[in-house]
Design an enzyme around this catalytic site. Structure first.
Site, PDB file in Angstrom:
ATOM      1  N   TRP A 157      -6.648  22.316   2.569  1.00 38.11           N
ATOM      2  CA  TRP A 157      -7.741  21.462   3.033  1.00 38.11           C
ATOM      3  C   TRP A 157      -9.084  21.843   2.424  1.00 38.11           C
ATOM      4  O   TRP A 157     -10.049  21.108   2.566  1.00 38.11           O
ATOM      5  CB  TRP A 157      -7.859  21.520   4.568  1.00 38.11           C
ATOM      6  CG  TRP A 157      -7.825  22.929   5.096  1.00 38.11           C
ATOM      7  CD1 TRP A 157      -6.737  23.581   5.599  1.00 38.11           C
ATOM      8  CD2 TRP A 157      -8.908  23.863   5.130  1.00 38.11           C
ATOM      9  NE1 TRP A 157      -7.069  24.870   5.937  1.00 38.11           N
ATOM     10  CE2 TRP A 157      -8.404  25.072   5.661  1.00 38.11           C
ATOM     11  CE3 TRP A 157     -10.254  23.813   4.761  1.00 38.11           C
ATOM     12  CZ2 TRP A 157      -9.182  26.210   5.837  1.00 38.11           C
ATOM     13  CZ3 TRP A 157     -11.047  24.945   4.934  1.00 38.11           C
ATOM     14  CH2 TRP A 157     -10.498  26.124   5.468  1.00 38.11           C
ATOM     15  N   LYS A 181       2.004  16.337  -0.970  1.00 45.29           N
ATOM     16  CA  LYS A 181       1.751  16.428   0.465  1.00 45.29           C
ATOM     17  C   LYS A 181       0.412  17.130   0.669  1.00 45.29           C
ATOM     18  O   LYS A 181       0.299  18.345   0.511  1.00 45.29           O
ATOM     19  CB  LYS A 181       2.849  17.232   1.179  1.00 45.29           C
ATOM     20  CG  LYS A 181       2.785  17.051   2.680  1.00 45.29           C
ATOM     21  CD  LYS A 181       3.091  18.315   3.463  1.00 45.29           C
ATOM     22  CE  LYS A 181       1.928  19.219   3.675  1.00 45.29           C
ATOM     23  NZ  LYS A 181       0.813  18.736   4.496  1.00 45.29           N
ATOM     24  N   GLU A 257      -0.519  29.324  -6.002  1.00 46.11           N
ATOM     25  CA  GLU A 257      -1.950  29.670  -5.987  1.00 46.11           C
ATOM     26  C   GLU A 257      -2.269  30.061  -4.557  1.00 46.11           C
ATOM     27  O   GLU A 257      -2.441  29.201  -3.689  1.00 46.11           O
ATOM     28  CB  GLU A 257      -2.790  28.460  -6.399  1.00 46.11           C
ATOM     29  CG  GLU A 257      -2.561  27.988  -7.825  1.00 46.11           C
ATOM     30  CD  GLU A 257      -3.170  28.911  -8.866  1.00 46.11           C
ATOM     31  OE1 GLU A 257      -3.927  29.827  -8.500  1.00 46.11           O
ATOM     32  OE2 GLU A 257      -2.865  28.720 -10.056  1.00 46.11           O
ATOM     33  N   CYS A 291     -10.631  30.414  -1.861  1.00 44.75           N
ATOM     34  CA  CYS A 291      -9.761  31.538  -2.240  1.00 44.75           C
ATOM     35  C   CYS A 291     -10.505  32.490  -3.166  1.00 44.75           C
ATOM     36  O   CYS A 291     -10.186  33.663  -3.241  1.00 44.75           O
ATOM     37  CB  CYS A 291      -8.499  31.010  -2.904  1.00 44.75           C
ATOM     38  SG  CYS A 291      -8.893  29.934  -4.289  1.00 44.75           S
ATOM     39  N   GLU A 388      -8.410  38.158   4.344  1.00 45.97           N
ATOM     40  CA  GLU A 388      -9.239  37.091   3.793  1.00 45.97           C
ATOM     41  C   GLU A 388     -10.118  36.563   4.939  1.00 45.97           C
ATOM     42  O   GLU A 388      -9.590  36.103   5.958  1.00 45.97           O
ATOM     43  CB  GLU A 388      -8.288  36.005   3.282  1.00 45.97           C
ATOM     44  CG  GLU A 388      -8.894  35.051   2.327  1.00 45.97           C
ATOM     45  CD  GLU A 388      -7.853  34.059   1.778  1.00 45.97           C
ATOM     46  OE1 GLU A 388      -6.773  33.895   2.386  1.00 45.97           O
ATOM     47  OE2 GLU A 388      -8.143  33.437   0.752  1.00 45.97           O
TER      48      GLU A 388
HETATM   49  P1  NAP Z   1      -1.881  26.839   4.540  1.00 51.76           P
HETATM   50  O1  NAP Z   1      -1.851  26.930   6.003  1.00 51.76           O
HETATM   51  O2  NAP Z   1      -0.928  27.662   3.750  1.00 51.76           O
HETATM   52  O3  NAP Z   1      -1.717  25.284   4.213  1.00 51.76           O
HETATM   53  C1  NAP Z   1      -1.702  24.803   2.882  1.00 51.76           C
HETATM   54  C2  NAP Z   1      -0.738  23.646   2.803  1.00 51.76           C
HETATM   55  O4  NAP Z   1       0.561  24.130   3.120  1.00 51.76           O
HETATM   56  C3  NAP Z   1      -1.038  22.510   3.760  1.00 51.76           C
HETATM   57  O5  NAP Z   1      -0.737  21.293   3.116  1.00 51.76           O
HETATM   58  C4  NAP Z   1      -0.059  22.767   4.895  1.00 51.76           C
HETATM   59  O6  NAP Z   1       0.318  21.606   5.595  1.00 51.76           O
HETATM   60  C5  NAP Z   1       1.125  23.301   4.112  1.00 51.76           C
HETATM   61  N1  NAP Z   1       2.086  24.054   4.915  1.00 51.76           N
HETATM   62  C6  NAP Z   1       1.897  24.754   6.047  1.00 51.76           C
HETATM   63  N2  NAP Z   1       3.080  25.274   6.475  1.00 51.76           N
HETATM   64  C7  NAP Z   1       4.026  24.871   5.595  1.00 51.76           C
HETATM   65  C8  NAP Z   1       5.434  25.059   5.476  1.00 51.76           C
HETATM   66  N3  NAP Z   1       6.133  25.759   6.376  1.00 51.76           N
HETATM   67  N4  NAP Z   1       6.083  24.481   4.438  1.00 51.76           N
HETATM   68  C9  NAP Z   1       5.415  23.748   3.533  1.00 51.76           C
HETATM   69  N5  NAP Z   1       4.080  23.535   3.592  1.00 51.76           N
HETATM   70  C10 NAP Z   1       3.397  24.105   4.593  1.00 51.76           C
HETATM   71  O7  NAP Z   1      -3.295  27.205   3.921  1.00 51.76           O
HETATM   72  P2  NAP Z   1      -4.706  26.599   4.317  1.00 51.76           P
HETATM   73  O8  NAP Z   1      -5.191  27.273   5.522  1.00 51.76           O
HETATM   74  O9  NAP Z   1      -4.661  25.110   4.284  1.00 51.76           O
HETATM   75  O10 NAP Z   1      -5.553  27.023   3.041  1.00 51.76           O
HETATM   76  C11 NAP Z   1      -6.187  28.226   2.955  1.00 51.76           C
HETATM   77  C12 NAP Z   1      -5.428  29.191   2.070  1.00 51.76           C
HETATM   78  O11 NAP Z   1      -5.274  28.624   0.782  1.00 51.76           O
HETATM   79  C13 NAP Z   1      -6.200  30.466   1.868  1.00 51.76           C
HETATM   80  O12 NAP Z   1      -5.339  31.565   1.948  1.00 51.76           O
HETATM   81  C14 NAP Z   1      -6.753  30.303   0.461  1.00 51.76           C
HETATM   82  O13 NAP Z   1      -7.038  31.518  -0.178  1.00 51.76           O
HETATM   83  C15 NAP Z   1      -5.645  29.569  -0.205  1.00 51.76           C
HETATM   84  N6  NAP Z   1      -6.135  28.881  -1.410  1.00 51.76           N
HETATM   85  C16 NAP Z   1      -5.753  29.366  -2.623  1.00 51.76           C
HETATM   86  C17 NAP Z   1      -6.242  28.781  -3.781  1.00 51.76           C
HETATM   87  C18 NAP Z   1      -5.833  29.299  -5.124  1.00 51.76           C
HETATM   88  O14 NAP Z   1      -6.002  28.572  -6.092  1.00 51.76           O
HETATM   89  N7  NAP Z   1      -5.293  30.501  -5.232  1.00 51.76           N
HETATM   90  C19 NAP Z   1      -7.094  27.682  -3.700  1.00 51.76           C
HETATM   91  C20 NAP Z   1      -7.472  27.214  -2.444  1.00 51.76           C
HETATM   92  C21 NAP Z   1      -6.972  27.828  -1.303  1.00 51.76           C
HETATM   93  P3  NAP Z   1      -0.357  21.204   6.992  1.00 51.76           P
HETATM   94  O15 NAP Z   1      -1.768  20.935   6.685  1.00 51.76           O
HETATM   95  O16 NAP Z   1       0.400  19.988   7.394  1.00 51.76           O
HETATM   96  O17 NAP Z   1      -0.154  22.365   7.904  1.00 51.76           O
END
Ligand code: NAP
Length: 485
Positions: A157, A181, A257, A291, A388
């Site tokens: 998000w 997705k 990522e 991130c 984090e």
């Molecule tokens: P998240 O909870 O891992 O969610 C990311 C995506 O994964 C969402 O679309 C979420 O769907 C989905 N998801 C959740 N549980 C899942 C499962 N069991 N199977 C498949 N998909 C699943 O992360 P977030 O809180 O949105 O994002 C923050 C994280 O992203 C931080 O750790 C940040 O560092 C990392 N990030 C990394 C980068 C990079 O390039 N390295 C860039 C940006 C962010 P729902 O929304 O439907 O739950």
């Protein structure tokens, strides 16, 4: 303008095979405004069966899409780039509305995210193999590149546009079809992006978007399908680990990522004003919900007090508010849980002996705000240094020697981005070689660039997005042996 005008009344559903449709059963997901907790819009809550229908569409489109001329694929991306540029204000407002960031920041994301479309529109025509003579003589070796095949993209998000374009751009250029997705909290930007790509001429079925709250079941089902050849995920390390495990049975290619815990090193010879400027950028981009966000400020003891004081003044002067309002510097965090997590980390650090220079606490509601905060005297093993933060909090600790700085910087399971402020060239090179991170910013707080390979090592994942490397994630190599008499 609030950006919602980018989506027609029928464009809040699932986008499958070039058509918009309701979820099987008609369920919806509420999209919440993080500035006040109200419901902004509703989108379809796709089922697992809807996910399979999207994969069916991607599979059906794959062969024709792979045969489409690279120039044509590139020109579709280029048209999408132009359309997004024309609608940049609307995209920025939409993102600000559903995610919370200020409109000014969201405009920056539109520029950054859209640049992946321009970059990969240019890369589409530069995919090539090689032709060489067998070193032993007697045959020729030909290599050619082919698209990996249908992909699944799962995006977070925090950057609703850019985290999509970083995957969609190279996949379109390489000739892959896809199911996307988006995060359930910020689906609107991805739907607007899908509508724009369709308008730019992307054939039906190449890009399919499924919004769903049945996230776990959805990914498990799609990954159990032999037809899916690749998963690219941006999000938390925990979910990334799960998706890698799920990829094992079908040996799908994966790009991950994941999370970060970036160190921001300030040496005694640094330009301190520049370091504070860089710290503001590296910490406060996206309210700290990035991130790449500087998570740990490691400052030489001789300049630490001055650095913390200057940073405290700058952080304390920021104005909190709704991202669409004039004069606002810092928007809300994404949800209540984010505020609770950030508060917990700060309160725990203070209990362990840290000193609050500025901030520390959430204002009264409504909305999910947290005051920009600077902490000093933070114990090295405090949770705020190891996890984090994902919020507007800067913990400052000190070091005495370069060796100690590197040891502390590398003392994390993560390895995404790192930042270094020094005027010593030899030291810069030593640090770039010894920091265990995929990216090192030297005297800058902003390292993301579509022309550069973005990605991490260790628990921050593997694979690269952007740069010349980005398209390789979507290509396979075939080697052809040709005997010549
Ligand atoms: P998240 O909870 O891992 O969610 C990311 C995506 O994964 C969402 O679309 C979420 O769907 C989905 N998801 C959740 N549980 C899942 C499962 N069991 N199977 C498949 N998909 C699943 O992360 P977030 O809180 O949105 O994002 C923050 C994280 O992203 C931080 O750790 C940040 O560092 C990392 N990030 C990394 C980068 C990079 O390039 N390295 C860039 C940006 C962010 P729902 O929304 O439907 O739950």
């Amino acid at each position: 303008m609030n950006g919602l005008e980018l989506l027609g009344p029928d464009q809040r559903g699932l986008f499958i095979g070039g058509s918009w449709r309701e979820a099987d059963g008609g369920a919806t997901i509420d999209v919440i405004d993080p500035a006040d907790g109200s419901v902004l819009a509703q989108v379809a809550d796709g089922t697992v069966e809807d996910g399979v229908a999207a994969l069916d569409a991607a599979v059906a489109a794959q062969a024709d899409w792979a045969r489409t001329a690279p120039r044509e694929r590139g020109e579709i991306l280029r048209r999408a780039f132009e359309l997004i540029n024309e609608r940049a204000d609307a995209f920025a407002h939409l993102m600000s509305l559903e995610m919370g960031k200020t409109v000014a920041e969201a405009k920056g994301e539109v520029t950054y995210g859209n640049e992946f479309f321009r970059w990969f529109s240019e890369e589409a025509v530069r995919v090539h193999g090689r032709w060489m003579q067998n070193p032993m003589g007697g045959s020729r070796l030909l290599t050619m590149k082919k698209p990996v095949g249908p992909c699944l993209f799962i995006t977070p998000w925090n950057f609703p546009l850019a985290m999509g374009t970083r995957k969609i751009g190279p996949a379109v250029a390489a000739g892959c079809t896809m199911v996307v997705k988006p995060a359930s909290q910020t689906p609107l930007t991805m739907l607007a992006l899908a509508a724009t790509l369709a308008e730019a001429g992307l054939p039906d079925g190449v890009l399919n978007v499924v919004t769903t709250s049945h996230t776990g079941e959805f990914s498990e089902r799609l990954q159990s399908d032999d037809r899916l050849r690749k998963v690219s995920f941006t999000g938390s390390t925990g979910v990334g680990r799960l998706l890698v495990k799920q990829s094992a049975d079908r040996l799908q290619r994966v790009s991950m990522e994941l999370g970060g815990n970036a160190p921001f090193l300030v040496f005694e010879d640094a330009d301190l004003d520049a370091a504070v400027d860089g710290a503001m950028t590296a910490k406060m981009r996206n309210m700290g919900e990035a991130c790449t966000a500087a998570n740990r400020f490691l400052v030489h003891s001789s300049v630490a007090a001055e650095f913390a004081e200057q940073l405290g003044k700058r952080m304390g002067a920021l104005t909190l508010g709704r991202g669409q309002d004039d004069g606002v510097d810092v928007g809300p965090l994404i949800d209540e849980k984010a505020v609770t997590t950030v508060s917990g980390l700060v309160d725990e650090a203070v209990e362990e002996g840290a000193t609050l220079v500025v901030g520390g606490g959430a204002p009264d509601g409504p909305g999910y705000f947290y005051h920009p905060t600077v902490l000093t005297d933070v114990p090295q093993d405090s949770r705020i240094n190891t996890e984090e933060i994902f919020g507007p909090v800067a913990p400052v600790t000190t070091f005495e020697t370069e060796e100690e700085a590197v040891r502390k910087a590398n003392d994390t399971e993560y390895g995404l981005s790192s930042y270094v402020y020094t005027r010593d060239l030899d030291r810069t090179i030593r640090l770039a070689e010894s920091l265990e991170f995929g990216m090192v910013g030297v005297n800058t707080g902003l390292i993301s660039n579509p022309a550069a390979p973005f990605g991490g090592v260790k628990a921050s994942g593997f694979g690269r997005e952007g740069g010349f490397e980005g398209i390789e994630e979507y290509l396979e190599t075939t080697y052809v042996a040709i005997p010549v008499s």
